[in-house]
Design a protein around this motif. Structure first.
Motif, PDB file in Angstrom:
ATOM      1  N   ARG A  55       0.847  -1.179   0.000  1.00 38.78           N
ATOM      2  CA  ARG A  55       0.000   0.000   0.000  1.00 38.78           C
ATOM      3  C   ARG A  55       0.889   1.237   0.000  1.00 38.78           C
ATOM      4  NH1 ARG A  55      -5.172   1.400  -1.443  1.00 38.78           N
ATOM      5  NH2 ARG A  55      -5.916   3.159  -0.186  1.00 38.78           N
ATOM      6  N   ALA A  56       0.680   2.132  -0.966  1.00 40.52           N
ATOM      7  CA  ALA A  56       1.461   3.356  -1.073  1.00 40.52           C
ATOM      8  C   ALA A  56       0.496   4.534  -1.138  1.00 40.52           C
ATOM      9  CB  ALA A  56       2.348   3.326  -2.306  1.00 40.52           C
ATOM     10  N   ARG A  57       0.316   5.197  -0.004  1.00 43.56           N
ATOM     11  CA  ARG A  57      -0.636   6.299   0.110  1.00 43.56           C
ATOM     12  C   ARG A  57      -2.039   5.830  -0.251  1.00 43.56           C
ATOM     13  NH1 ARG A  57       2.759  11.611  -2.122  1.00 43.56           N
ATOM     14  NH2 ARG A  57       4.483  11.440  -0.596  1.00 43.56           N
ATOM     15  N   THR A  58      -2.544   6.221  -1.404  1.00 43.71           N
ATOM     16  CA  THR A  58      -3.936   5.903  -1.756  1.00 43.71           C
ATOM     17  C   THR A  58      -4.059   4.794  -2.783  1.00 43.71           C
ATOM     18  OG1 THR A  58      -3.957   7.619  -3.472  1.00 43.71           O
ATOM     19  CG2 THR A  58      -4.675   8.250  -1.243  1.00 43.71           C
ATOM     20  N   THR A  59      -2.974   4.119  -3.107  1.00 38.85           N
ATOM     21  CA  THR A  59      -3.040   3.060  -4.119  1.00 38.85           C
ATOM     22  C   THR A  59      -2.316   1.811  -3.639  1.00 38.85           C
ATOM     23  OG1 THR A  59      -1.005   3.751  -5.251  1.00 38.85           O
ATOM     24  CG2 THR A  59      -3.080   4.759  -5.995  1.00 38.85           C
ATOM     25  N   TRP A  60      -2.648   0.707  -4.316  1.00 39.68           N
ATOM     26  CA  TRP A  60      -1.929  -0.547  -4.136  1.00 39.68           C
ATOM     27  C   TRP A  60      -0.954  -0.702  -5.286  1.00 39.68           C
ATOM     28  CZ3 TRP A  60      -2.108  -3.363   0.172  1.00 39.68           C
ATOM     29  CH2 TRP A  60      -3.196  -3.195   1.035  1.00 39.68           C
ATOM     30  N   GLN A  61       0.308  -1.015  -4.965  1.00 39.59           N
ATOM     31  CA  GLN A  61       1.325  -1.274  -5.972  1.00 39.59           C
ATOM     32  C   GLN A  61       1.608  -2.769  -5.994  1.00 39.59           C
ATOM     33  OE1 GLN A  61       4.644   1.290  -5.036  1.00 39.59           O
ATOM     34  NE2 GLN A  61       3.585   3.120  -5.780  1.00 39.59           N
ATOM     35  N   GLU A 105      -0.580  -0.509 -10.640  1.00 37.59           N
ATOM     36  CA  GLU A 105      -1.009   0.330  -9.532  1.00 37.59           C
ATOM     37  C   GLU A 105      -2.497   0.613  -9.676  1.00 37.59           C
ATOM     38  OE1 GLU A 105       1.107   4.037  -7.463  1.00 37.59           O
ATOM     39  OE2 GLU A 105       0.301   4.519  -9.455  1.00 37.59           O
ATOM     40  N   PRO A 163      -6.153   1.906  -6.986  1.00 35.56           N
ATOM     41  CA  PRO A 163      -6.657   2.193  -5.635  1.00 35.56           C
ATOM     42  C   PRO A 163      -7.374   1.019  -4.991  1.00 35.56           C
ATOM     43  CG  PRO A 163      -7.993   3.295  -7.303  1.00 35.56           C
ATOM     44  CD  PRO A 163      -6.817   2.725  -8.017  1.00 35.56           C
ATOM     45  N   ASP A 196      -7.610  -0.130   3.552  1.00 39.61           N
ATOM     46  CA  ASP A 196      -8.373   0.597   2.541  1.00 39.61           C
ATOM     47  C   ASP A 196      -8.133   0.017   1.153  1.00 39.61           C
ATOM     48  OD1 ASP A 196      -9.325   2.320   4.466  1.00 39.61           O
ATOM     49  OD2 ASP A 196      -7.877   3.914   4.017  1.00 39.61           O
TER      50      ASP A 196
END
Length: 375
Positions: free
Chosen positions: A172-178, A187, A189, A318
């Motif tokens: 999870r990187a801020r508001t997205t999934w990588q 990538e 959300p 999230d």
């Protein structure tokens, strides 16, 4: 270079492909499947029968919601995905309590005489049958047409299915999934975890709490049958305690020991001893002996502790959506679960009732860490 999408679906079984089919018309969806083909594991090894009374109350609600789609698969196929089969359950001495449990809450089952049961399947041993019931509305499912129909919808618009794309990293990187595979990076959300037996492992990789998933092996043996028996006209037959079942297919019998042995996620194969014991139980109920097994295979049915599928956003992460734990009901419930996944991910009001949606939630009581051992 990282490719962006609105939704990443991880897993190309009937669950993941079905969900992608319902998401693709309104979002850019990419499905990541680790194998060379979609439906390789549990989907491709299904007994392919739609049994309305199969499963607990929540599963039966999913069966009921799926039936209209399977009967009239508009947009998926050009004709019904169901053909008549029927299911018969025969109870020997000591299996009556199990039969009564199955009958509880059922609909459309008919009690028949032992003679009637033998009339439907003449190789049954009459003296071993104490009671028998018949479900006329059990039907064969054309699994391949269902899966390929879902896949066409999943590829509509900007949708895509990537094969040989095993996930190596998910963060999870801020508001997205990588998400990274061996050959690419993605990538989005929202990630839909439809990884089947590997779903808890994927969650662990993403640092999301597990749902307590237990993969369980289910084996099948293919037995040749004499041409003059008219096997193809027979219903599916199940023992009262569900310790074996037999399904006609192309003039042969598919016989399973109905095994549910907990195993680690893998490309399943039969255990010879388990298969032999199951075939012995089958022989005891029949007037014929098993003299030859043409071939055999196994698949994995993955359950959580309450044996109800899991469909909904993770309470602790999230944008991480669970679509897992379909057990032995994955194909027949896939239309309803695909619709629900689409509704929840896209923020629509579900067509299913609130109590059913709550019973499928990953936030419900009774599942999660420490609950994976089935009793």
């Amino acid at each position: 270079m990282t490719e962006t999408a609105d939704i990443l679906v991880i897993g190309g079984g009937i669950g993941g492909i079905g969900a992608a089919a319902r998401l693709a018309p309104e979002a850019k969806v990419i499905v990541l499947e680790r194998e060379d083909a979609i439906g390789y594991h549990a989907t491709g090894r299904s007994a392919a029968v739609f049994i309305r009374n199969y499963g607990n109350a929540t599963v039966r609600a999913l069966n009921a919601a799926s039936a209209p789609v399977l009967e009239n698969p508009e947009g998926i196929a050009d004709s019904s995905l169901l053909t008549p089969r029927g299911e018969m359950m025969v109870a020997a001495e000591g299996e009556i309590e199990a039969l009564e449990h199955y009958l509880a809450g059922s609909d459309g089952l008919q009690e028949i005489t032992p003679d009637d049961a033998v009339g439907r399947i003449p190789i049954l041993r009459r003296e071993r049958i104490e009671r028998a019931v018949f479900e006329p509305n059990a039907q064969d499912i054309d699994v391949d047409r269902l899966l390929q129909g879902f896949a066409r919808l999943a590829r509509s618009g900007t949708g895509r299915i990537e094969r040989r794309a095993e996930v190596a990293e998910i963060v999870r990187a801020r508001t997205t999934w990588q998400v990274r595979t061996k050959d690419a990076a993605y990538e989005a959300p929202i990630v839909v975890n439809a990884a089947g037996a590997w779903a808890d492992g994927l969650a662990a990789m993403a640092h999301v709490a597990p749902i307590g998933l237990t993969p369980m092996r289910r084996s099948i043996a293919v037995l040749p049958m004499p041409d003059d028996l008219g096997v193809e006209r027979w219903p599916l037959v199940v023992s009262g305690s569900e310790t074996w079942y037999a399904k006609p297919e192309r003039g042969r019998l598919l016989v399973s020991p109905a095994d549910e042995d907990p195993v680690d996620p893998h490309d399943a194969w039969p255990d010879d001893m388990v298969l032999a014991e199951g075939l012995h139980r089958f022989e005891q109920a029949m007037t014929i002996s098993v003299t030859r097994v043409e071939r055999s295979w196994a698949g994995l049915r993955s359950f959580v502790a309450d044996r109800t599928p899991v469909c909904g956003f993770a309470p602790d992460a999230d944008g991480f959506f669970w679509l897992a734990g379909q057990g032995g009901y994955g194909v027949q419930t896939s239309p309803a679960l695909a619709r629900l996944a689409g509704d929840l991910v896209l923020g629509r009001t579900p067509e299913l009732t609130p109590d059913v949606v709550a019973a499928l939630s990953p936030a419900r009581d009774g599942i999660g860490p420490g609950t994976g051992t089935l009793q």
